[in-house]
Design a protein around this motif. Structure first.
Motif, short mmCIF file in Angstrom:
data_model
loop_
_atom_site.label_atom_id
_atom_site.label_comp_id
_atom_site.label_asym_id
_atom_site.label_seq_id
_atom_site.Cartn_x
_atom_site.Cartn_y
_atom_site.Cartn_z
N ILE A 3 -29.99 43.43 26.24
CA ILE A 3 -28.72 43.88 25.79
C ILE A 3 -27.59 42.83 25.92
CG2 ILE A 3 -28.35 44.52 28.04
CD1 ILE A 3 -27.23 46.55 25.28
N ILE A 4 -27.71 41.69 26.73
CA ILE A 4 -26.56 40.85 26.95
C ILE A 4 -26.65 39.78 25.47
CG2 ILE A 4 -26.23 38.59 28.24
CD1 ILE A 4 -26.98 39.89 30.80
N VAL A 5 -27.84 39.26 25.13
CA VAL A 5 -27.94 38.65 23.96
C VAL A 5 -27.37 39.63 22.66
CG1 VAL A 5 -29.51 37.48 22.32
CG2 VAL A 5 -29.85 37.34 24.63
N LEU A 6 -27.55 40.85 22.67
CA LEU A 6 -27.23 41.71 21.61
C LEU A 6 -25.46 41.97 21.73
CD1 LEU A 6 -27.86 43.63 19.37
CD2 LEU A 6 -27.76 45.53 21.12
N ILE A 7 -25.17 41.91 23.01
CA ILE A 7 -23.48 42.03 22.88
C ILE A 7 -22.98 40.59 22.64
CG2 ILE A 7 -21.59 42.33 24.74
CD1 ILE A 7 -23.32 44.29 26.14
N LYS A 8 -23.47 39.56 22.94
CA LYS A 8 -22.85 38.34 22.54
C LYS A 8 -22.89 37.99 21.05
CE LYS A 8 -23.68 35.74 26.84
NZ LYS A 8 -24.47 34.69 27.74
N ILE A 9 -24.20 38.35 20.46
CA ILE A 9 -24.28 38.13 18.95
C ILE A 9 -23.28 39.08 18.28
CG2 ILE A 9 -25.85 38.61 17.28
CD1 ILE A 9 -28.05 37.57 19.05
N SER A 10 -23.21 40.56 18.72
CA SER A 10 -22.33 41.33 18.16
C SER A 10 -20.89 40.98 18.08
CB SER A 10 -22.39 42.86 18.82
OG SER A 10 -23.92 43.36 18.66
N LEU A 11 -20.61 40.52 19.37
CA LEU A 11 -19.09 39.94 19.47
C LEU A 11 -18.67 38.82 18.75
CD1 LEU A 11 -18.25 40.51 23.44
CD2 LEU A 11 -17.31 41.72 21.63
N ALA A 12 -19.86 37.92 18.52
CA ALA A 12 -19.40 36.56 17.67
C ALA A 12 -19.39 37.14 16.45
CB ALA A 12 -20.61 35.89 17.81
N ILE A 13 -20.19 37.91 15.81
CA ILE A 13 -20.01 38.39 14.47
C ILE A 13 -18.66 39.12 14.36
CG2 ILE A 13 -20.99 40.03 12.75
CD1 ILE A 13 -23.71 39.41 13.97
N LEU A 14 -18.32 39.92 15.00
CA LEU A 14 -16.85 40.59 14.88
C LEU A 14 -16.01 39.53 15.01
CD1 LEU A 14 -17.35 43.51 17.60
CD2 LEU A 14 -17.12 43.84 15.12
N LEU A 41 -20.29 42.19 30.32
CA LEU A 41 -20.67 40.64 30.67
C LEU A 41 -20.26 40.03 31.98
CD1 LEU A 41 -20.72 38.90 27.16
CD2 LEU A 41 -22.48 39.85 28.13
N ALA A 42 -19.03 40.67 32.39
CA ALA A 42 -18.60 40.16 33.81
C ALA A 42 -19.48 40.88 34.63
CB ALA A 42 -17.06 40.41 33.90
N TYR A 43 -19.65 42.07 34.62
CA TYR A 43 -20.57 43.03 35.40
C TYR A 43 -22.03 42.36 35.76
CZ TYR A 43 -22.91 46.71 37.32
OH TYR A 43 -23.98 47.48 38.26
N GLU A 44 -22.43 42.12 34.65
CA GLU A 44 -23.85 41.32 34.60
C GLU A 44 -23.95 40.16 35.39
OE1 GLU A 44 -26.83 42.88 33.78
OE2 GLU A 44 -25.78 44.74 33.67
N ALA A 45 -22.80 39.25 35.08
CA ALA A 45 -22.86 37.91 35.72
C ALA A 45 -22.54 38.08 37.31
CB ALA A 45 -21.80 37.25 34.76
N TYR A 57 -15.73 35.61 31.73
CA TYR A 57 -15.62 36.97 31.12
C TYR A 57 -14.36 37.86 31.21
CZ TYR A 57 -20.34 35.64 29.78
OH TYR A 57 -21.26 34.92 28.93
N ILE A 58 -14.15 37.90 32.33
CA ILE A 58 -12.88 38.49 32.80
C ILE A 58 -11.43 37.79 32.10
CG2 ILE A 58 -11.07 39.23 34.95
CD1 ILE A 58 -13.60 39.53 36.57
N ALA A 59 -11.51 36.78 32.23
CA ALA A 59 -10.29 36.15 31.43
C ALA A 59 -10.30 36.55 29.99
CB ALA A 59 -10.16 34.47 31.58
N LEU A 60 -11.61 36.25 29.26
CA LEU A 60 -11.76 36.65 27.96
C LEU A 60 -11.28 38.23 27.65
CD1 LEU A 60 -14.78 34.58 26.85
CD2 LEU A 60 -12.49 34.32 26.09
N ALA A 61 -11.80 39.14 28.57
CA ALA A 61 -11.37 40.37 28.48
C ALA A 61 -9.94 40.74 28.58
CB ALA A 61 -12.24 41.34 29.65
N LEU A 62 -9.24 40.06 29.61
CA LEU A 62 -7.63 40.19 29.65
C LEU A 62 -6.97 39.57 28.24
CD1 LEU A 62 -6.97 39.24 33.08
CD2 LEU A 62 -6.91 41.40 32.03
N LEU A 63 -7.46 38.37 27.72
CA LEU A 63 -7.23 37.88 26.55
C LEU A 63 -7.00 38.94 25.33
CD1 LEU A 63 -5.83 35.44 24.84
CD2 LEU A 63 -8.23 34.90 24.51
#
Length: 99
Positions: A3-14, A41-45, A57-63
């Motif tokens: 799921i982490i890989v899927l989220i990262k790939i999905s976000l990158a494509i977006l 991702l922050a929660y999992e990390a 991840y928190i900094a990116l979420a805020l950005l």
């Protein structure tokens, strides 16, 4: 782990699709999905005790959060989208190499 890989790939494509001429609603959707994705991702990390990644991840979420928009201009946002998208893809391969 998948799921982490899927989220990262999905976000990158977006983020890469943000380089195209998209309607404003698409960018709003990307902001919401980025907030949710980076939050997860922050929660999992945090569960894996990786405090550096939690901070990133928190900094990116805020950005990318949609509630208080950070006005950087189209060109700078395009650079941010590319850098973050590439970093997400690279992080997948770095994780596989370190295992």
């Amino acid at each position: 782990m998948k799921i982490i890989v899927l989220i990262k790939i999905s976000l990158a494509i977006l983020f890469f699709l943000c380089l195209l001429d998209m309607p404003y609603g698409y960018f709003q959707l990307v902001r919401f999905l980025a907030l949710a994705g980076f939050g997860f991702l922050a929660y999992e990390a945090n569960q894996e005790d990786k405090s550096e990644q939690v901070f990133i991840y928190i900094a990116l979420a805020l950005l990318f959060q949609p509630f208080y928009k950070i006005a950087l201009g189209r060109e700078i946002w395009n650079m941010v989208d590319v850098v973050v998208g590439v970093a997400l893809i690279v992080s997948i391969f770095l994780k596989k190499i370190s295992n």
